[in-house]
Scaffold this motif. Sequence first.
Motif, PDB file in Angstrom:
ATOM      1  N   GLY A   1      41.183  10.576  21.577  1.00 20.00           N
ATOM      2  CA  GLY A   1      41.325  11.801  22.365  1.00 20.00           C
ATOM      3  C   GLY A   1      42.219  11.580  23.571  1.00 20.00           C
ATOM      4  O   GLY A   1      42.437  10.457  24.008  1.00 20.00           O
ATOM      5  N   VAL A   2      42.735  12.670  24.096  1.00 21.47           N
ATOM      6  CA  VAL A   2      43.638  12.579  25.251  1.00 21.47           C
ATOM      7  C   VAL A   2      42.832  12.573  26.535  1.00 21.47           C
ATOM      8  O   VAL A   2      41.922  13.391  26.681  1.00 21.47           O
TER       9      VAL A   2
ATOM     10  N   LEU B   1      42.404  21.655  32.763  1.00 25.17           N
ATOM     11  CA  LEU B   1      42.651  22.499  31.597  1.00 25.17           C
ATOM     12  C   LEU B   1      41.841  22.071  30.376  1.00 25.17           C
ATOM     13  O   LEU B   1      42.016  22.613  29.296  1.00 25.17           O
ATOM     14  N   GLY B   2      40.945  21.115  30.559  1.00 21.68           N
ATOM     15  CA  GLY B   2      40.158  20.648  29.424  1.00 21.68           C
ATOM     16  C   GLY B   2      41.024  19.909  28.424  1.00 21.68           C
ATOM     17  O   GLY B   2      41.173  20.322  27.280  1.00 21.68           O
ATOM     18  N   GLY B   3      41.618  18.806  28.847  1.00 15.03           N
ATOM     19  CA  GLY B   3      42.602  18.129  28.032  1.00 15.03           C
ATOM     20  C   GLY B   3      42.049  17.285  26.910  1.00 15.03           C
ATOM     21  O   GLY B   3      42.820  16.806  26.079  1.00 15.03           O
ATOM     22  N   ASP B   4      40.758  17.024  26.867  1.00 10.60           N
ATOM     23  CA  ASP B   4      40.207  16.168  25.831  1.00 10.60           C
ATOM     24  C   ASP B   4      40.165  16.935  24.515  1.00 10.60           C
ATOM     25  O   ASP B   4      39.391  17.882  24.356  1.00 10.60           O
TER      26      ASP B   4
ATOM     27  N   ASN C   1      35.477  19.457  34.603  1.00 12.29           N
ATOM     28  CA  ASN C   1      36.935  19.579  34.630  1.00 12.29           C
ATOM     29  C   ASN C   1      37.590  18.545  35.534  1.00 12.29           C
ATOM     30  O   ASN C   1      38.394  18.848  36.409  1.00 12.29           O
ATOM     31  N   ILE C   2      37.212  17.268  35.311  1.00  9.84           N
ATOM     32  CA  ILE C   2      37.809  16.181  36.092  1.00  9.84           C
ATOM     33  C   ILE C   2      38.451  15.188  35.135  1.00  9.84           C
ATOM     34  O   ILE C   2      38.043  15.061  33.978  1.00  9.84           O
ATOM     35  N   ASN C   3      39.464  14.510  35.621  1.00  7.33           N
ATOM     36  CA  ASN C   3      40.138  13.507  34.805  1.00  7.33           C
ATOM     37  C   ASN C   3      39.275  12.262  34.656  1.00  7.33           C
ATOM     38  O   ASN C   3      38.361  12.012  35.455  1.00  7.33           O
ATOM     39  N   GLU C   4      39.609  11.450  33.661  1.00 12.21           N
ATOM     40  CA  GLU C   4      38.823  10.250  33.392  1.00 12.21           C
ATOM     41  C   GLU C   4      38.856   9.268  34.552  1.00 12.21           C
ATOM     42  O   GLU C   4      37.938   8.472  34.727  1.00 12.21           O
TER      43      GLU C   4
END
Length: 384
Positions: free
Chosen positions: A383-384, A358-361, A44-47
């Motif tokens: 994907g986002v 929030l699991g944005g991918d 749950n980390i951003n890219e």
Amino acid sequence: MGKQFITTQAPGGAHKSDVLGIALTQKHTFSVSSDGYLKAWANNINETANPMENVQAYFVDALGLHHVAVYENIIQGETICLVAVVAFSGQCYFYKSTGGTFSPVDLLGKSGNFWAPYFFKDPHGKQDVFGLTCSNGATNLYHLVIETPEITHGSASAIVLSTVSLDQYGTILAGIPPSFPTCLAITSDLVAVGYQSGLVTMNSSDTLKPIYSFTAPSQASTVRSLKFQPSFEHESKVLAVARDATSAGTITLYDTKYGEIVGTLTQPTHSTSLTIAAVAHDGWIFEIDFNEDGSFLASGGFDAKVRVWNMESREREATLVLSPSDLDYTEAIEADESDRSAVSCVKFIGKGVRGGILGGDSNEGLVAGSFDKGIRWFREAGGV
């Protein structure tokens, strides 16, 4: 155009030695290495986040680790997460989540001659199973027993932490002469075991007796990975098997109902040591994995490539070529390893698992481990 994947995170020096196994839950990507460590990487980390700053490390065995398998379930409101790792010492170690970290639990004792672990979560909610192959040729099957006692205090009740145990209910033997069981896969009805000889047996999950046996095709040998194709009916229709073919790797597809070969996944090869027309990789295939609905299969090989196959057309959709230059910390790679990023393990990542708290991918992804000590996460382009 077919599926296209882009790198999102690639921490070089993820381990101090070659990464040999990867497994996923909703919250973590687990990796094991011949450096003896189990690592739990936060999903749950951003890219833009650094994976090296979002990882838990557990030293397990000085002789190194080569396999990892995970189990995750929610029982009476408690999320149960178990991790099984197998060391070159032959021991199988278990870790259970407790308050966000993982603690060792003793389920099989300190002795063993184990090799490949496998957790099966029954989609019908009947009985979950743990399987473990042994170097003596046997494959042991255990019922996974989880007990969550309820303590009542007057009109209120409190749930204490569950206890986990393994109850062995059977063994699949390799036959005579025995062969080393390198991998296994389990469904509600079937247990498939692959052997060093190239043999695959498909056994009844009830009686553990063989239903079909598949010998290796010409020039093929060791079975390195096999997986049942998922389906919406929860009954797998196809078993995919990755075998060595001299210095290359093949993928054969078997029908689980009739026990027949229904296809192969192939890519033209330039190898002069092969007389067969095509193989899936120009190096041994160390692992294959289906996505959630079984529409695609990923394969990772010694040729430093991850390939994604369309299971309907049986054609290659994408090829990812790994290189040490992908990694953030290239100084972790020794000079004699600079030209080799062999893919030792690969897994599909479900939608919504990576990409922020929030699991944005919104698209599927892949994660691959390699001999250059690195782990690489990918997502499908768009994907986002």
